[in-house]
Write an enzyme that holds these catalytic residues in place. Structure first.
Site, PDB file in Angstrom:
ATOM      1  N   CYS A  12       0.736  -1.284   0.036  1.00 40.90           N
ATOM      2  CA  CYS A  12      -0.013  -0.077   0.041  1.00 40.90           C
ATOM      3  C   CYS A  12       0.919   1.307   0.067  1.00 40.90           C
ATOM      4  O   CYS A  12       2.234   1.162  -0.029  1.00 40.90           O
ATOM      5  CB  CYS A  12      -0.838   0.004   1.262  1.00 40.90           C
ATOM      6  SG  CYS A  12      -0.060   0.380   2.701  1.00 40.90           S
ATOM      7  N   CYS A  26       3.545   1.558   2.469  1.00 39.82           N
ATOM      8  CA  CYS A  26       4.774   1.034   2.169  1.00 39.82           C
ATOM      9  C   CYS A  26       5.700   1.613   1.301  1.00 39.82           C
ATOM     10  O   CYS A  26       7.021   1.561   1.787  1.00 39.82           O
ATOM     11  CB  CYS A  26       4.531  -0.372   1.468  1.00 39.82           C
ATOM     12  SG  CYS A  26       3.596  -1.516   2.685  1.00 39.82           S
ATOM     13  N   ASP A  29       8.884  29.256 -31.211  1.00 40.84           N
ATOM     14  CA  ASP A  29       9.763  29.634 -32.141  1.00 40.84           C
ATOM     15  C   ASP A  29       9.044  29.795 -33.394  1.00 40.84           C
ATOM     16  O   ASP A  29       8.237  28.857 -33.631  1.00 40.84           O
ATOM     17  CB  ASP A  29      10.878  28.588 -31.979  1.00 40.84           C
ATOM     18  CG  ASP A  29      12.138  28.796 -33.110  1.00 40.84           C
ATOM     19  OD1 ASP A  29      12.393  30.130 -33.100  1.00 40.84           O
ATOM     20  OD2 ASP A  29      12.158  28.159 -33.825  1.00 40.84           O
ATOM     21  N   ASP A  60      12.693  23.924 -31.616  1.00 41.61           N
ATOM     22  CA  ASP A  60      13.126  22.512 -32.412  1.00 41.61           C
ATOM     23  C   ASP A  60      14.814  22.848 -32.500  1.00 41.61           C
ATOM     24  O   ASP A  60      15.211  21.758 -32.942  1.00 41.61           O
ATOM     25  CB  ASP A  60      12.688  22.468 -33.637  1.00 41.61           C
ATOM     26  CG  ASP A  60      12.824  23.538 -34.447  1.00 41.61           C
ATOM     27  OD1 ASP A  60      13.098  24.603 -34.253  1.00 41.61           O
ATOM     28  OD2 ASP A  60      12.910  23.107 -35.964  1.00 41.61           O
ATOM     29  N   ASP A  90      17.411  26.899 -29.182  1.00 36.36           N
ATOM     30  CA  ASP A  90      16.067  26.982 -28.525  1.00 36.36           C
ATOM     31  C   ASP A  90      16.439  26.088 -27.175  1.00 36.36           C
ATOM     32  O   ASP A  90      15.678  26.469 -26.042  1.00 36.36           O
ATOM     33  CB  ASP A  90      15.197  26.186 -29.186  1.00 36.36           C
ATOM     34  CG  ASP A  90      14.721  26.952 -30.428  1.00 36.36           C
ATOM     35  OD1 ASP A  90      14.582  28.067 -30.490  1.00 36.36           O
ATOM     36  OD2 ASP A  90      14.065  26.335 -31.524  1.00 36.36           O
TER      37      ASP A  90
END
Length: 841
Positions: free
Chosen positions: A11, A14, A444, A642, A646
């Site tokens: 559970c 734990c 961008d 990309d 960046d």
């Protein structure tokens, strides 16, 4: 992040115990334990041996990924790989336990309730022999307890280690029922020895043997339902793993040899026939084909591949025979990296999970205390030991820490799997939770809003010449050039299957254009200044070029034999889905900003086509990070990009989103990766994040609500007022169903339509609109692009300046500020570069 398999957890208490123990190990900087996948992610310099020892000292088993866990009686699960970690081992074991328990429980219930309450027939030996009936119930209950001994082993081990868990509650509840029933049985024998038959019948009603067995059986039912549901939450990850090819056909000394996938090395040449999966990432050397990449990107339309193109492992070769060279193998392949991203996300915790973790850490001890207080309280109130014990046992068995512990991770896993199926990869649980909270999205321009490749947009021939002839002459001239704009002209000409003529005396004139001789005639192409020096440009053509420039396009002028022959406009066109994606973001209440290094005029044109709220132009590659920093002062910012340039901005933003077709550096720096390279996946990712967070809130609400209502009812709080009391068996049934309901609610996320914008709601953000601070400077002395760059650089070095859009043509600089700055500072900064500032507005 190093991953480990942890066994023996039952559970949330734990997992909290393991997490706390490992976090104390010197050198561990962060630790996250997943009850859902029985895995643990650890960061830091601590050795695996120290980490495993800490887990074992806490009473559980652990092993580094790829090794055998030790130190636990809970199954000793092998962890050869991630797929093995996710294998459902619980359900078959629980099913066997359940069937065996049910068999003995049915017999027990027949004797204890069927005969006593409804008069069902029993063998004559038992008819009036109440002690024998009690002994039979004791034996049957003991058998059910032995079958479900895991609850007692795990539960009391937790007590010994001062870390009680859900099994502790079950063991105490069932054990208390058994102990009291055994006491009643011995008391019954004494009454029978005295001849007190009324006492014998009275003690018969004090038996709780059926409750002890029923509690264990019902909890096992809940555990099995929970295990099956948990298995479904990892279906997306399992399906990704099944895609991994097992063999590859290598080409060695001209002979095709089929080998195991783990024998393929970088640089090996392999062949793929139609209908086969590509075994590893590679580059096509020979042949062409249409490759279905839906397994990785979610995009169903096949992608054409030819010589020099990249192919990815697990994608399907649909049409042609191709020969490829392996570029990434093993854990470096795109598929392996995706699997790693999804599994890492499962091994991390969302911030909201910390609330449940804090509660879970004290939940079980608190419940045990409440149970003890309940028993003592009812005894003081004058109730019998049987009544008081029943209320205390009900409190133990109705309380459910599992529902709290599973509320967040199951929703995160299902949401992450949903994203993976659609090519949206969340690297961590944090990124999945936080993406939906963004108030500003910075995009961008190149490669994100636009295609990233210049294309021919307009062909305007002069009088007396056709569009085809103009394009053909331009193709002849530009074919010798390596400039990106020349490539755009060549692509358009090749699409129209035009042929280039023969040239001589070719010259490239940097900053101006090209010239060459064709059939004894001078052919020129370039900018306005260059061509106007070679041939007269009519006012109409000049007006056309200015219109094109206003639209963000670059006009290329061409002349032949001292005569202007036309204009070809080239531009980096926006992606088809960009305007719709921006609109969806704005409809969500998100402020959309476009960042670009282009000049103000081009940027404004592209921004207008895309529909963004704000354009920040003329941003140098190293200036995007500072722009993001200033935007963060207004609200939570997501950066979408990309390129290599960046990466700093992606890292600086609250959430970095990388377009999948971008560079590895950008992808590494981002928190979310869009495999399809489509801008429409940005609103989809935000939509999915919001739905996942909403699901987590629902799960946590019902988990807290269940315990808040169930515990007082079980304790008999309403008994004096309404006469309500809860049988321990019904409490166990409620507990067994609570976790199952939470997991099932999370599975509803699989039905969520992440591309449906109809139900989008605007966020109630705290974005600080503020008044945009801009100043326009009129400057004399700028003559060229070099002057622009010089002025731009000196202005942007000022800490108050976010960006400066400088134009030598208009003799101006538009300065965007993040803080007030005196005009004299701006003026001195520019005039120190030997330019003259006329005015500042």
């Amino acid at each position: 992040m190093e991953q480990y398999t942890v066994t023996g957890m039952s559970c949330a208490a734990c997992s909290a115990r393991v997490e706390k123990a490992v976090s104390k190990v010197p050198g561990v900087t962060s630790c996250s334990v997943s009850l859902l996948t029985n895995s643990m992610g650890v960061e830091g310099t601590a050795s695996p041996q120290d980490i495993v020892k800490a887990v074992e000292d806490a009473g559980y088993g652990a092993a580094a990924k790829g090794e055998e866990p030790k130190g636990t009686a809970a199954g000793n699960v092998a962890a050869h790989d991630t797929e093995d970690m996710l294998k459902d081992r619980e359900t078959p074991v629980l099913k066997q336990r359940l069937y065996a328990s049910l068999g003995f429980l049915i017999v027990l219930m027949y004797f204890s309730m069927g005969h006593m309450m409804w008069g069902w027939p029993v063998p004559a030996f038992f008819a009036d022999n109440h002690v024998a009936m009690g002994l039979l119930q004791l034996i049957l209950t003991a058998i059910v307890m032995v079958i479900n001994q895991k609850f007692f082993i795990s539960g009391f081990k937790g007590l010994i280690h001062r870390a009680p868990n859900m099994d502790t509650l079950v063991a105490l509840g069932s054990g208390a029922s058994l102990v009291y029933s055994v006491y009643a049985l011995f008391a019954m024998t004494g009454a029978q020895a005295r001849g007190d038959m009324a006492g014998v019948m009275g003690y018969m009603h004090e038996f709780y043997f059926e409750s002890a067995a029923m509690i264990l059986t019902l909890i096992t039912v809940g555990k099995m339902l929970e295990a099956r549901s948990k298995g479904k939450t990892t279906d997306a990850l399992k399906s990704l793993m099944k895609l991994a090819p097992k063999t590859a056909t290598l080409l060695r000394d001209g002979v095709e040899t089929e080998v195991s996938i783990d024998q393929v090395k970088k640089g090996d040449v392999f062949v793929v026939r139609p209908g086969e999966n590509i075994p590893v990432d590679g580059i096509v050397l020979e042949g062409s084909s249409a490759v279905n990449e839906s397994a990785l990107t979610g995009e169903s339309i096949p992608v054409d591949k030819g010589e020099g193109d990249h192919v990815s492992a697990a994608t399907l070769n649909q049409s042609g025979f191709i020969k490829c060279q392996a570029s990434r193998v093993g854990e470096d392949t795109t598929l392996s990296q995706i699997i790693q991203m999804v599994s890492d996300a499962a091994a991390t915790k969302a911030p909201i999970a910390k609330v449940a973790d804090k509660v879970s850490g004290v939940f079980v001890p608190a419940v045990i205390a409440i149970s003890a207080v309940t028993i003592i309280g009812w005894l003081i109130a004058g109730q019998g030991i049987g009544f008081a014990l029943a209320r205390g046992i009900s409190v133990l068995v109705i309380s459910c820490p599992c529902a709290l512990g599973l509320a967040t991770p199951v929703a995160i896993m299902v949401g992450n799997g949903m994203g993976a199926r659609h090519g949206i990869m969340f690297k961590t649980a944090v990124s999945l939770e936080e993406a939906g909270k963004m108030e500003i999205v910075a995009l961008d321009k190149t490669g994100t809003i636009t295609n990233g490749e210049p294309r021919v947009t307009d062909i305007i021939p002069a009088e007396g010449i056709s569009e085809t002839r103009l394009l053909e002459l331009a193709f002849t001239l530009e074919k010798r050039s390596e400039h990106p704009l020349a490539r755009a002209v060549m692509v358009r000409a090749e699409e129209e299957k035009l042929d280039a003529g023969e040239l001589s005396d070719f010259k490239a004139l940097p900053g101006n254009g090209l010239s060459a001789v064709m059939d004894g005639v001078m052919l020129c192409g370039g900018n306005f200044n260059f061509i106007s020096s070679q041939a007269p440009v009519t006012p109409e053509m000049k007006a056309q070029s200015e219109r094109l420039a206003e639209e963000g396009k670059t006009p290329l002028f061409f002349s032949m034999d001292s005569r202007m022959i036309g204009i070809i406009a080239v531009a980096d066109t926006i992606k088809e889905d960009s305007p719709q994606a921006v609109k969806e973001l704005k409809d969500m209440g998100i402020h959309v900003v476009m960042l670009t290094g282009d000049n103000e005029r081009t940027a404004r044109a592209v921004g207008q086509l895309a529909g963004v709220d704000e354009v920040i132009a003329g941003v140098l590659p190293d200036g995007k990070e500072s722009v993001i920093r200033s935007l963060k002062q207004k609200g939570r910012v997501a950066m979408v990009g990309d390129g290599i340039n960046d990466a700093p901005a992606l890292t600086r933003a609250d959430i970095g989103i990388a377009i999948g077709a971008g560079t590895d550096i950008a992808i590494d720096a981002a928190d979310v990766v869009l495999m399809k390279s489509r801008l429409s996946d940005v609103p989809a990712a935000i939509r999915l994040s919001r739905a996942t967070l909403r699901n987590i809130h629902e799960n946590l609400f019902w988990a807290f609500f269940y315990n808040a209502v169930g515990i007082p009812l079980a304790a008999g709080l309403w008994y004096p007022v309404f006469g309500w009391k809860l049988n321990p068996m019904f409490g166990a049934a409620a507990m067994s169903l609570s976790s199952f309901c939470v997991v099932t609610n999370a599975l509803r996320l699989n039905l969520f339509k992440m591309y449906d914008a109809k139900r989008d709601k605007k966020i109630k953000g705290k974005r600080k609109e503020g008044k945009k601070m801009e100043k326009t400077m009129k400057i004399e002395g700028m003559m060229c692009g070099h002057c622009e760059a010089r002025v731009k650089k000196c202005l942007e070095e000022l800490p108050e300046v976010t960006a400066a859009a400088v134009s030598h043509e208009s003799g101006s600089a538009v300065v965007t500020l993040n803080a007030p700055v005196d005009d004299s500072v701006l003026k001195k900064t520019v005039e120190d570069q030997d330019y003259k500032v006329i005015s500042i507005q």
